[in-house]
Design a protein around this motif. Structure first.
Motif, PDB file in Angstrom:
ATOM      1  N   PHE A  19      44.389  52.426  44.298  1.00  0.00           N
ATOM      2  CA  PHE A  19      43.625  51.167  44.214  1.00  0.00           C
ATOM      3  C   PHE A  19      44.264  49.913  44.618  1.00  0.00           C
ATOM      4  O   PHE A  19      43.851  48.932  45.106  1.00  0.00           O
ATOM      5  CB  PHE A  19      42.829  51.351  42.975  1.00  0.00           C
ATOM      6  N   MET A  20      45.555  49.886  43.688  1.00  0.00           N
ATOM      7  CA  MET A  20      46.286  48.580  43.955  1.00  0.00           C
ATOM      8  C   MET A  20      46.621  48.201  45.312  1.00  0.00           C
ATOM      9  O   MET A  20      46.345  47.158  45.896  1.00  0.00           O
ATOM     10  CB  MET A  20      47.480  48.789  43.026  1.00  0.00           C
ATOM     11  N   HIS A  21      46.995  49.216  46.234  1.00  0.00           N
ATOM     12  CA  HIS A  21      47.304  49.120  47.528  1.00  0.00           C
ATOM     13  C   HIS A  21      46.000  49.015  48.566  1.00  0.00           C
ATOM     14  O   HIS A  21      46.101  48.171  49.536  1.00  0.00           O
ATOM     15  CB  HIS A  21      48.070  50.017  48.098  1.00  0.00           C
ATOM     16  N   VAL A  22      44.966  49.685  48.190  1.00  0.00           N
ATOM     17  CA  VAL A  22      43.589  49.416  48.958  1.00  0.00           C
ATOM     18  C   VAL A  22      43.332  47.906  48.764  1.00  0.00           C
ATOM     19  O   VAL A  22      43.137  47.167  49.696  1.00  0.00           O
ATOM     20  CB  VAL A  22      42.545  50.370  48.281  1.00  0.00           C
ATOM     21  N   LEU A  23      43.051  47.451  47.608  1.00  0.00           N
ATOM     22  CA  LEU A  23      42.519  46.214  47.285  1.00  0.00           C
ATOM     23  C   LEU A  23      43.252  45.091  47.908  1.00  0.00           C
ATOM     24  O   LEU A  23      42.838  44.032  48.440  1.00  0.00           O
ATOM     25  CB  LEU A  23      41.745  45.919  45.835  1.00  0.00           C
ATOM     26  N   SER A  24      44.713  45.180  47.588  1.00  0.00           N
ATOM     27  CA  SER A  24      45.550  44.086  47.871  1.00  0.00           C
ATOM     28  C   SER A  24      45.807  44.041  49.421  1.00  0.00           C
ATOM     29  O   SER A  24      46.206  42.921  50.071  1.00  0.00           O
ATOM     30  CB  SER A  24      46.987  44.359  47.267  1.00  0.00           C
ATOM     31  N   ALA A  25      45.433  45.161  50.246  1.00  0.00           N
ATOM     32  CA  ALA A  25      45.377  45.156  51.501  1.00  0.00           C
ATOM     33  C   ALA A  25      44.190  44.917  52.578  1.00  0.00           C
ATOM     34  O   ALA A  25      44.129  44.606  53.754  1.00  0.00           O
ATOM     35  CB  ALA A  25      46.115  46.350  52.165  1.00  0.00           C
ATOM     36  N   LEU A  26      43.187  44.812  51.766  1.00  0.00           N
ATOM     37  CA  LEU A  26      41.696  44.779  52.262  1.00  0.00           C
ATOM     38  C   LEU A  26      41.766  43.425  53.282  1.00  0.00           C
ATOM     39  O   LEU A  26      41.344  43.659  54.586  1.00  0.00           O
ATOM     40  CB  LEU A  26      40.581  44.703  51.556  1.00  0.00           C
TER      41      LEU A  26
END
Length: 411
Positions: A19-26
């Motif tokens: 989730f951290m990398h999904v949301l911060s890279a959206l």
């Protein structure tokens, strides 16, 4: 701590990394759609992420300190809820200022994960390199899925949905973890599952200084690459992806899926060989790849980009274990917080570096040349790490730790 609590802790840690990398890279893919909708240039829009990316680094020390002093599990609940709320706020933004605020909240929530999540996993794992490697796979999958989720939802619905939908799912995961903590299914471990050997003060100081240099360089390389990749692919692979964000997102996803197993390999190497040797090797192989990266287009570019990302992730388990080895257990969260001030605190510099070098030549040739220089500095610094012997094989425990059971496959 019960075996179930350990299993759930590892599961939520892996989900949190994704989730951290999904949301911060959206936003890095959503920005391509905003170029059309808001009639703003790429370099103007990408700068809106500067404060959010800065918050990922600045919030890390406080998050790590709270994890050490209060609770790893409860801080992870805060992570899920705050990061998800920031993504939803960004999706509801009606202008550049509101979008910047939403992205800043998203970045602040994201700052919690690495100092708290890394410490949480290390406390619960016997084979730490393997555990960090598996957790790293979820992070890489998160980065991969971010581009596909952002591109897909932007094309199928709109850019707002690309923020709101994954943000809502993240918040629901936080509610689930809160329920597990409240009912006692997840508890905090007071001592490490596998105590680590001590280190002397001079080696600890030397290691932290050296790692500070290498982590800044590695952070700049990672942040610049992940920021530039959607635009890089959009310009160099027009025959493969067309004009929309979905095709670009799909190729970015393919690259990070290819690289997703690299941290597991790096973790296995870190459990088997001296950490310093593994770390220097992983940094060194990045140099030639970065120097040639801007020379390709089409399918060859896809191959080179995959190798660049693969080698960037390969070093991470050794780096985290080197930091943990030279840090007292009671300050581990704070130490990881300091690490991510450096590695994620340079994210705004990475964003600005991408914007600056793209403005120079409307290309990324200068960017990858500079990143190759940073990789060279990192290798030279890493050779100054204290010497160490190969890890001593662990004795079989009388009672198997839940995180060493083959059924989990998650160290």
């Amino acid at each position: 701590m019960s075996p179930l609590s350990a299993r759930l802790s590892l599961g939520f840690a892996c989900a949190g990394h994704a989730f951290m990398h999904v949301l911060s890279a959206l936003y890095l893919t959503i920005v391509l759609g905003l170029e059309r909708d808001w009639a703003m240039s790429y370099d103007e829009l990408i700068r809106l992420w500067t404060i959010g990316s800065l918050m990922i680094g600045l919030g890390a020390p406080l998050s790590g300190w709270l994890g050490d002093r209060w609770s790893d599990a409860k801080m992870m609940v805060v992570f899920f809820l705050l990061t998800g709320a920031g993504a939803i706020a960004a999706g509801l933004a009606d202008g550049a200022t509101a979008l910047t605020i939403g992205l800043a909240v998203l970045g602040l929530g994201s700052s919690i994960y690495h100092p708290v999540g890394m410490s949480w996993v290390i406390k619960n794992a016997a084979n730490r390199g393997r555990a960090l490697g598996v957790m790293g796979i979820f992070g890489s999958i998160g980065i991969a899925c971010a581009a596909l989720i952002a591109g897909g939802l932007t094309e199928l619905i709109n850019w707002r949905a690309a923020f709101i939908v994954p943000g809502a799912v993240c918040m629901l995961t936080g509610v689930a973890l809160f329920a597990c903590v409240a009912t006692g299914l997840v508890t905090d471990r007071q001592r490490d599952a596998k105590p680590q050997p001590g280190t002397n003060r001079s080696d600890a100081v030397r290691a932290f200084i050296v790692l500070s240099v290498t982590m800044v360089c590695a952070g700049l390389i990672f942040q610049s690459t992940v920021t530039a990749m959607p635009k890089w692919f959009g310009e160099r692979m027009t025959g493969l992806v067309g004009e929309g964000t979905l095709g670009v997102g799909g190729l970015v996803t393919l690259v990070y899926l290819f690289a997703s197993g690299s941290q597991f390999i790096g973790g296995m190497l870190s459990d088997r060989y001296p950490l310093k040797h593994v770390y220097v090797m992983c940094l060194a192989i990045q140099i030639p790849l970065l120097l040639i990266a801007s020379s390709f287009a089409g399918l060859p570019l896809l191959v080179v980009a995959g190798l660049v990302v693969f080698t960037q992730s390969l070093q991470i388990p050794a780096e985290n274990l080197l930091l943990a080895r030279h840090t007292p257990d009671k300050h581990r969260g704070l130490a990881f917080g300091a690490k991510f001030v450096l590695s994620f605190g340079v994210a705004p510099l990475g964003v600005q570096l991408v914007a600056l070098t793209y403005g120079w030549s409307v290309d990324f040739w200068w960017l990858f040349l500079i990143l190759g220089g940073f990789a060279t500095v990192a290798v030279l610094a890493a050779t100054l790490l204290p010497r160490e012997s190969a890890p001593v094989p662990r004795r079989a425990a009388a009672t198997p730790d839940p995180l060493t059971a083959p059924a989990i496959g998650a160290e």
